[in-house]
Structure formats: C-alpha cells, structure tokens
Design an enzyme around this catalytic site. Structure first.
Site, PDB file in Angstrom:
ATOM      1  N   LYS A  15       0.836  -1.205   0.000  1.00 45.39           N
ATOM      2  CA  LYS A  15       0.000   0.000   0.000  1.00 45.39           C
ATOM      3  C   LYS A  15       0.869   1.253   0.000  1.00 45.39           C
ATOM      4  CE  LYS A  15      -3.844  -2.432   2.127  1.00 45.39           C
ATOM      5  NZ  LYS A  15      -4.556  -2.814   3.327  1.00 45.39           N
ATOM      6  N   GLN A  45      -4.404  -1.592   9.500  1.00 48.82           N
ATOM      7  CA  GLN A  45      -4.334  -2.919   8.891  1.00 48.82           C
ATOM      8  C   GLN A  45      -4.919  -3.973   9.842  1.00 48.82           C
ATOM      9  OE1 GLN A  45      -3.210  -3.582   5.669  1.00 48.82           O
ATOM     10  NE2 GLN A  45      -4.060  -5.592   6.078  1.00 48.82           N
ATOM     11  N   ASP A  76     -10.812   3.086   3.737  1.00 49.67           N
ATOM     12  CA  ASP A  76     -11.122   1.650   3.596  1.00 49.67           C
ATOM     13  C   ASP A  76     -12.636   1.446   3.472  1.00 49.67           C
ATOM     14  OD1 ASP A  76      -9.136  -0.233   3.354  1.00 49.67           O
ATOM     15  OD2 ASP A  76      -8.691  -0.340   5.496  1.00 49.67           O
TER      16      ASP A  76
END
Ligand code: NAD
Length: 288
Positions: free
Chosen positions: A53, A97, A120
C-alpha cells in the site's frame, strides 16, 4: 467454452495512471494526497499488505505515512495516534491494517477513524450511507470488483448475482453494490443449505470465502462471470483463490485469476478513495 481472464493488473495500471495524474493536479493546487497506515504486530502477511500500500501511494505521487506498533501495544497508544491523524488536515486517508491483536476491539478501532478519512470504507457511518445508496467511501475490494465488471461491460441490471461470503469487508458490501446496480442478489454463507443450487443459477458469481479451490466448474452456470476474491495458499504452497480455476474456466465466460485479479484492484480503489478525500479537502478549502 474457455473463459477469458479479466486482467486485474492491466486495469489497475490504467486506473492508477489516471489517479497519479489527479494526484499531481491536487499537489499543484497545494493538497498532496496523503494516506496514513497503521500496522500493529508482526503478522508477515499484514506487513506485506502495508508495504504494498505504501509503495503504491508513493508510485502515484502521494505522501504516505506508516506507523508500526509492537503486538503488545496498549490500545490507548493507537487511539491516541488515530486522534492525532484525525486532527491533521494534511492527512486525507487513515487505514488500520487488520487483523489486530486480541487486546483490541476491531470495531472500536475502525469507529475511531474519522468517517471523512475512512478510505477503507469500513466505518459504520460509511457503511450505512452505502446501504442507503448515498455518497460514501466504498469498501475497496467490492468497489474494485464493480470496476472489473464495468471494464468488461458485464450487464448487471437484471442479472442474477450470487455472492458467497457475508463479511463486513467483502460479502455484505459486495451484495449491496450489486443490488444498487439492479442485480437480483443472493448472499450465500457457511449456513447455506445447497450452495450449488444457487451458484448454478447465477450470471455473476463472486466468491469471498477464504477456502482454496472451493467453487468448482460443476457449480457454475455455462457462460457466467466468475469473480474470485479469495487469497489462499494451495496444497502446493502457491497462492490461489476460492475458485478452482482449471475447471471453472472451462464453463465461465469471464474469470478473474489469482494472483493478478481482484487483489491489485483493491489497492487501486484505496488510492481512489484517498484522492477523493484530498479533492474534498481542496473543495472545502476553496469554499471558505
Ligand atoms: P471472512 O472469513 O470474514 O468471511 C468468509 C465468509 O465465507 C463468511 O461469511 C462465511 O459465512 C463464508 N463461508 C465459510 N464457509 C462457507 C461455506 N462452506 N459455504 C459458503 N460460505 C462459506 O473472510 P473475508 O474477509 O470476507 O475474506 C474472504 C476471502 O477474501 C479471504 O480469502 C481473504 O483473504 C480474501 N480477501 C481478498 C481481498 C483482495 O484484495 N483480493 C480483500 C479482502 C479479502
């Protein structure tokens, strides 16, 4: 029939090129898109995802911030960092994460991210907006799947779509997005009695289960579009999806490979949400 692959790498490269162009424009206007990523613990897969990422952000000309905490970090420390990042106007996206170590309540952590920076798309507020068909940050994996279907002009309106899996990050939002586009959606899960009965009727099947080679060719309607979200290690140690690729490609019309299918699109849509957030920040600045 042998299915044609939907090439996630090629589509991702194309979309990322456009995002890099938009990032350069935003940077020139004084708002460089910035994504902050928080990693807790030493899970090797999570470390790889975070590294990918960060690399994708930097390649697209974003600023990226990475904060790593040991597995035994006190939750207050992470909540403190989230509060700091929420308040920092130069940060447009915040991502934690998953999975998190056991001392964390993942829902509580996701709720601590400002919905305006929830790139997200996991915050309950954004999920609620998605359910109501209103503007929100879409969860990256199902949004990436929609982009893949659109890239091939797959008819969605009126199609029979079956989503296997009902997680908050893939299955449920996937079903909502297909529904919003006019598909007749069936969501199958671990308690579904006769999975093949459902999948054999589907024009579009999305598998998000987490079991290697779970969906086999005999469970697929001839000519169906098969999207494989799963990321698993096969018996040979190699990366594979939830779909038994060899048998499914003999029946389907379009299929996504693993690797090189949905995975690259997930990160791409994370970049897209971050650009969108930076754009909103610039628009807000211009309107005052
Ligand atoms: P999850 O474990 O949260 O959910 C799995 C779902 O599968 C559950 O809803 C469960 O009901 C269903 N299921 C389990 N056994 C079943 C059965 N026998 N029949 C029907 N349904 C069954 O997983 P998740 O987070 O939704 O992820 C699913 C897969 O997608 C995993 O392999 C994960 O690694 C992968 N994934 C990939 C990406 C990507 O970018 N490609 C992103 C997220 C997740």
């Amino acid at each position: 029939m042998t299915a044609r692959n939907i090439d996630g790498n090629a589509l991702a490269a194309q979309v990322r090129e456009e995002l890099a162009r938009r990032a350069a424009e935003l940077t020139a206007a004084g708002v460089q898109p910035c994504l902050a990523v928080i990693l807790v613990g030493e899970d090797p897969a999570s470390a790889v995802y975070v590294r990918n990422k960060v690399a994708a952000c930097e390649k697209a000309g974003f600023r990226s911030l990475r904060f790593a905490f040991p597995a035994d970090v006190a939750p207050e420390v992470v909540f403190g960092k989230l509060a700091e990042l929420n308040a920092d106007a130069s940060v447009h996206g915040i991502l934690v994460q998953l999975p998190l170590p056991p001392q964390f309540d993942a829902d509580q952590v996701l709720e601590a991210i400002s919905p305006e920076k929830d790139v997200d798309g996991f915050h309950a507020e954004n999920f609620g907006l998605l359910l109501q068909g209103r503007k929100s940050f879409y969860p990256c994996t199902p949004w990436g799947v929609m982009k893949m279907l659109d890239s091939e002009n797959v008819p969605i309106k009126g199609a029979e779509a079956v989503v296997i899996g009902r997680s908050n990050i893939v299955g449920k939002p996937m079903a909502v997005m297909l529904l919003a586009r006019g598909a007749t959606v069936t969501v199958c899960h671990s308690q579904t009695k006769d999975l093949a009965f459902h999948t054999r009727r589907a024009d579009i099947v999305v598998a998000a289960v987490g079991r290697a080679n779970f969906l086999t060719g005999d469970m697929i309607k001839p000519g169906a579009v098969v999207i494989d979200v799963g990321i698993n290690r096969g018996a040979d140690g190699k990366l594979c999806g939830d779909v038994d690729f060899a048998s499914a490609r003999e029946v389907a019309s379009l299929i996504t490979p693993v690797p090189g299918g949905v995975g690259p699109m997930t990160i791409t849509m994370l970049l897209a949400n971050t650009v969108e957030s930076a754009q909103r920040a610039l628009d807000a600045r211009r309107s005052v």
